[in-house]
Design a protein around this motif. Structure first.
Motif, PDB file in Angstrom:
ATOM      1  N   GLY A 104       0.692  -1.315  -0.039  1.00 27.13           N
ATOM      2  CA  GLY A 104      -0.172   0.021  -0.126  1.00 27.13           C
ATOM      3  C   GLY A 104       0.760   1.431  -0.013  1.00 27.13           C
ATOM      4  O   GLY A 104       0.270   2.018  -0.444  1.00 27.13           O
ATOM      5  N   ASN A 105       2.035   1.138   0.746  1.00 26.82           N
ATOM      6  CA  ASN A 105       2.610   2.456   0.783  1.00 26.82           C
ATOM      7  C   ASN A 105       4.128   2.256   0.267  1.00 26.82           C
ATOM      8  O   ASN A 105       4.998   3.474   0.311  1.00 26.82           O
ATOM      9  CB  ASN A 105       2.929   2.507   2.101  1.00 26.82           C
ATOM     10  CG  ASN A 105       1.751   2.789   3.114  1.00 26.82           C
ATOM     11  OD1 ASN A 105       0.862   3.521   2.482  1.00 26.82           O
ATOM     12  ND2 ASN A 105       1.661   2.007   4.073  1.00 26.82           N
ATOM     13  N   SER A 106       4.650   1.452  -0.482  1.00 28.63           N
ATOM     14  CA  SER A 106       5.753   1.190  -1.184  1.00 28.63           C
ATOM     15  C   SER A 106       5.939   0.155  -2.139  1.00 28.63           C
ATOM     16  O   SER A 106       5.339  -0.524  -2.369  1.00 28.63           O
ATOM     17  CB  SER A 106       6.919   0.871   0.204  1.00 28.63           C
ATOM     18  OG  SER A 106       6.664  -0.480   0.731  1.00 28.63           O
ATOM     19  N   VAL A 107       7.234   0.375  -2.716  1.00 26.37           N
ATOM     20  CA  VAL A 107       7.887  -0.711  -3.996  1.00 26.37           C
ATOM     21  C   VAL A 107       8.973  -1.549  -3.217  1.00 26.37           C
ATOM     22  O   VAL A 107       9.659  -0.805  -2.458  1.00 26.37           O
ATOM     23  CB  VAL A 107       8.154   0.090  -5.304  1.00 26.37           C
ATOM     24  CG1 VAL A 107       8.387  -1.055  -6.301  1.00 26.37           C
ATOM     25  CG2 VAL A 107       6.789   0.895  -5.596  1.00 26.37           C
ATOM     26  N   GLY A 108       8.862  -2.779  -3.639  1.00 25.01           N
ATOM     27  CA  GLY A 108       9.891  -3.479  -3.212  1.00 25.01           C
ATOM     28  C   GLY A 108      11.417  -3.004  -3.339  1.00 25.01           C
ATOM     29  O   GLY A 108      12.410  -3.090  -2.245  1.00 25.01           O
ATOM     30  N   VAL A 109      11.741  -2.117  -4.290  1.00 26.45           N
ATOM     31  CA  VAL A 109      13.054  -1.633  -4.506  1.00 26.45           C
ATOM     32  C   VAL A 109      13.267  -0.689  -3.666  1.00 26.45           C
ATOM     33  O   VAL A 109      14.586  -0.213  -3.362  1.00 26.45           O
ATOM     34  CB  VAL A 109      13.258  -1.139  -5.977  1.00 26.45           C
ATOM     35  CG1 VAL A 109      12.598   0.387  -6.105  1.00 26.45           C
ATOM     36  CG2 VAL A 109      14.588  -0.788  -6.252  1.00 26.45           C
ATOM     37  N   GLU A 110      12.449  -0.105  -2.821  1.00 26.27           N
ATOM     38  CA  GLU A 110      12.921   1.165  -1.804  1.00 26.27           C
ATOM     39  C   GLU A 110      13.623   0.507  -0.691  1.00 26.27           C
ATOM     40  O   GLU A 110      14.491   1.260  -0.017  1.00 26.27           O
ATOM     41  CB  GLU A 110      11.565   1.406  -1.360  1.00 26.27           C
ATOM     42  CG  GLU A 110      10.731   2.330  -2.409  1.00 26.27           C
ATOM     43  CD  GLU A 110       9.319   2.778  -1.888  1.00 26.27           C
ATOM     44  OE1 GLU A 110       9.235   2.977  -0.679  1.00 26.27           O
ATOM     45  OE2 GLU A 110       8.478   3.406  -2.496  1.00 26.27           O
ATOM     46  N   LYS A 111      13.671  -0.948  -0.412  1.00 26.79           N
ATOM     47  CA  LYS A 111      14.500  -1.380   0.649  1.00 26.79           C
ATOM     48  C   LYS A 111      15.848  -1.225   0.037  1.00 26.79           C
ATOM     49  O   LYS A 111      16.766  -0.788   1.241  1.00 26.79           O
ATOM     50  CB  LYS A 111      14.159  -2.582   0.873  1.00 26.79           C
ATOM     51  CG  LYS A 111      14.738  -3.582   2.126  1.00 26.79           C
ATOM     52  CD  LYS A 111      14.325  -4.977   2.356  1.00 26.79           C
ATOM     53  CE  LYS A 111      14.718  -5.341   3.602  1.00 26.79           C
ATOM     54  NZ  LYS A 111      14.116  -6.741   3.935  1.00 26.79           N
ATOM     55  N   GLN A 112      16.254  -1.520  -1.221  1.00 28.11           N
ATOM     56  CA  GLN A 112      17.555  -1.092  -1.878  1.00 28.11           C
ATOM     57  C   GLN A 112      18.134   0.207  -1.548  1.00 28.11           C
ATOM     58  O   GLN A 112      19.238   0.557  -1.283  1.00 28.11           O
ATOM     59  CB  GLN A 112      17.574  -1.904  -3.051  1.00 28.11           C
ATOM     60  CG  GLN A 112      17.707  -3.333  -3.157  1.00 28.11           C
ATOM     61  CD  GLN A 112      17.960  -3.839  -4.309  1.00 28.11           C
ATOM     62  OE1 GLN A 112      19.020  -3.432  -4.897  1.00 28.11           O
ATOM     63  NE2 GLN A 112      17.223  -4.769  -5.135  1.00 28.11           N
TER      64      GLN A 112
END
Length: 282
Positions: A104-112
């Motif tokens: 809902g609030n993020s895309v997986g690549v944001e962790k990287q």
């Protein structure tokens, strides 16, 4: 559209979502690698569309995301058989699909991106502080590099060369075998292997360096250090010429097609070693 019927009855939710996705796939296919002569033929564009469409149907969790066409394109060009190209792309996505997973609030690549911020803060605190001052502490300007693995920053040939070097350096036979199991929980599986002795010899150089330390920082993907290497190389220009995030984006865009894959990998390995040493002391 929602009420449209097929000869077999109303469309289910999955089919409706897939049909809506096809429009976006069509738009992205027409924009992918348009400078290459290969895509002047309609049949090659059709292959790219076919593979992305089928993948969007079978991956019920992630589906299709913008950027996948950049990852799929080399498979179409290198492999004449469409089925072979599809399965190569499907295996690649087992490795990269986490980048495209949306909540809902993020895309997986944001962790990287958060990893990239932490790495830059350690190896180049002055540059990191400059980004924060400009309001770019979230490092979203590096989003594309990580999402499509530098396909747009390097030339077509250099990006493939870079991929081969990255995956050779990261190679871990234990982890690699997990990609053969659809839907396997990679993170959980890696955790279950911790503490089990294994030889460093079959692993890539990057992974061997990770195995020397027990720090949790050793699990960072090499792509994070590749971006850090590019930023480090442009550090002086970014510090002196970037007066806003638009300037940061412009400086990074100006280097498109002018990067050296081998130099970037060497730089990434040096930064990785430096980062692990500093992280170990803290």
């Amino acid at each position: 559209m929602m009420k449209e019927l097929t000869p077999c009855g109303p469309l289910d939710k999955k089919a409706i979502q897939w049909l809506l996705t096809l429009h976006q796939i069509g738009l992205d296919v027409m924009r992918t690698d348009r400078t290459l002569v290969f895509y002047e033929k309609q049949e090659n564009l059709s292959k790219l569309w076919d593979i992305l469409s089928v993948y969007a149907w079978i991956d019920t969790d992630v589906g299709y995301g913008q950027g996948m066409s950049d990852l799929c394109s080399p498979m179409i060009i290198l492999l004449e058989d469409e089925a072979d190209a599809f399965w190569c792309f499907e295996r690649l996505m087992r490795r990269l699909r986490g980048n495209f997973r949306c909540t809902g609030n993020s895309v997986g690549v944001e962790k990287q991106l958060s990893y990239l911020a932490a790495v830059t803060q350690v190896i180049d605190p002055k540059l990191h502080h400059h980004f924060e001052t400009l309001g770019g502490g979230d490092y979203l300007f590096a989003f594309r590099m990580l999402m499509v693995l530098f396909r747009r920053e390097f030339s077509f040939c250099d990006s493939l060369y870079l991929w081969e070097m990255m995956w050779a350096l990261e190679y871990d036979p234990d982890l690699f075998s997990l990609y053969e199991e659809p839907g396997s929980n990679i993170t959980k599986a890696v955790g279950s292997n911790k503490g089990k002795p294994k030889s460093r010899r079959p692993c890539g150089k990057y992974e061997r360096e990770n195995m020397k330390t027990k720090s949790s920082d050793a699990s960072l993907p090499i792509s994070v250090f590749l971006v850090a290497s590019v930023l480090k190389d442009k550090s002086s220009k970014l510090l002196h010429e970037a007066r806003g995030l638009d300037d940061v984006v412009k400086i990074l865009n100006d280097m498109t097609g002018n990067l050296d894959a081998k130099k970037a990998c060497i730089g990434a390995m040096k930064l990785h070693k430096k980062y692990l040493k500093k992280a170990k002391k803290t």
